[in-house]
Write an enzyme that holds these catalytic residues in place. Sequence first.
Site, mmCIF file in Angstrom:
data_model
loop_
_atom_site.group_PDB
_atom_site.id
_atom_site.type_symbol
_atom_site.label_atom_id
_atom_site.label_comp_id
_atom_site.label_asym_id
_atom_site.label_seq_id
_atom_site.Cartn_x
_atom_site.Cartn_y
_atom_site.Cartn_z
ATOM 1 C CG ASP A 32 4.190 -5.863 0.159
ATOM 2 O OD1 ASP A 32 2.988 -6.164 0.249
ATOM 3 O OD2 ASP A 32 5.118 -6.596 0.553
ATOM 4 C CD GLU A 80 -0.268 -4.832 2.125
ATOM 5 O OE1 GLU A 80 -0.970 -5.851 1.978
ATOM 6 O OE2 GLU A 80 0.981 -4.865 2.173
#
Length: 491
Positions: A207, A236
Amino acid sequence: MTHYENTRGTKVMSDSLKTPRNLIYEIFVDRFANDDGDSPQLPPTSGPSYSVHAGGTLRGVVRRLEHIRRLGADAIYLTPIFRAPSNHKYDVACYDEVDPRFGGDAAFNELVTECRKHGLGLILDGVFNHLGREHPWFRKASADAECPEARYFLWLDHPNEYECWQSHGTLPELNLEHPDVQAALVTADNSVVRQWLRRGATGWRLDCANDLGPEMCRLITQTTQEENACDGTIGEVMAYAEDFARAGCLTGVMNYYFRSTVLALLSGEINAAQAATNFKRMVKSYDREVLLKSWNILASHDTPRLATLFPNRAQRKLAFCLAFAFCGVPMVYYGEEVSLRGERDPDNRRPMIWDENQWDEDLLGFIRRLAQLRAQSRALRMGTYVSLPQPAFPSVLAFARVAEHPADTFVLLANASDQEVQGRFFAPVTHLFDSLPLRDALEPNRITHMEGGSLRLSLGPWDVAMLRPEDSRQPRYSYFSGYAYSMGKFQ
């Protein structure tokens, strides 16, 4: 933290160290399936919310693994599963245990076992840039500015002001340069990264990888390599990701630049030439192996649903063709395969529909067909990308994927327009010889043939042709007899 024995995956999974995955399936756990495998239920008065739980569990995921396998996926990616107050779990309160609402550690162990039976990778969401205010580190740090944990955070005015992710006070950011933070999350023998890989995960989606930065990503990637995690690290990065797509930094990225390009093409904001330029830039600038293992996403838990943005199914089919044919691994966000709708998050996290009468069977079958083609083709999974500009047709995006043997070649022509186009398209690929028949893998009745490096074709509105050589149409003759070749296994 508890130390766990190393229980890494089967040979099927370890093969994917060399071969990119066929299809990644993303699951937002709270909204996918309950313990019985049915649709989770939101309270009737509840609108889109980050706090209301709908009842999805890991045992629900287990109940629906057959659906995922039938789609053609060979790995699932779960949004965060660790204990946290919200339904999305990005506000981690404890990295050491699965949230009880999702079934706890026992449900995770069951999921690991069943994923191995189905030959599925299991990729977890690593939230390492920040955590939640209920985490013991932050609670101790807030109470005592002199305690060791206080140095794990970036204080502006203790205890009320601190660095937090995009100004969300519920998500205090970690001081990732602190050696104790790095050890606890990544490098120590019982770190978060290591222990969950040893418990059965096959990789990490990172993330906010852009907030972690390339060096922290590199450290996590190195650790996953030490643990022989076959799915490595996928970062990400909601941008053009060249700095993160270098060898050794990440295994791959969530390719949001690909998504931006495809959506702009569908909406008419750019023409095919600009899309081709963007594709070529990625092929040229990203490390080849990183690009091949990056995820070609069209929708995720952070974006509006594709069916909401583009109600025209033909446009969505074109988008999926590009996701499966361009370099990288296609990723399907749960429900996209049956045309689930939703605006920006949290509305894009509606419960999965398990009533098959409400499914878009046409799109579902189409995605299954694309996954089957990709699984059978080395060219689509690992082949060289060849751009095929068509300046005479501004709406047509064309490229080829080429493997060692000329029979394993795909020529894709996509008409990003609501108008029919027809004529001569040029495909300067060396081994596509004159008079060689080409059959559309999506519409088998559509057949053309090569004419001096070109072909004639008619494409309807938002139509896509995925043409491949058909060397068997001439009796007692092979166009490729001069190529000594044995397919063998993917390398």
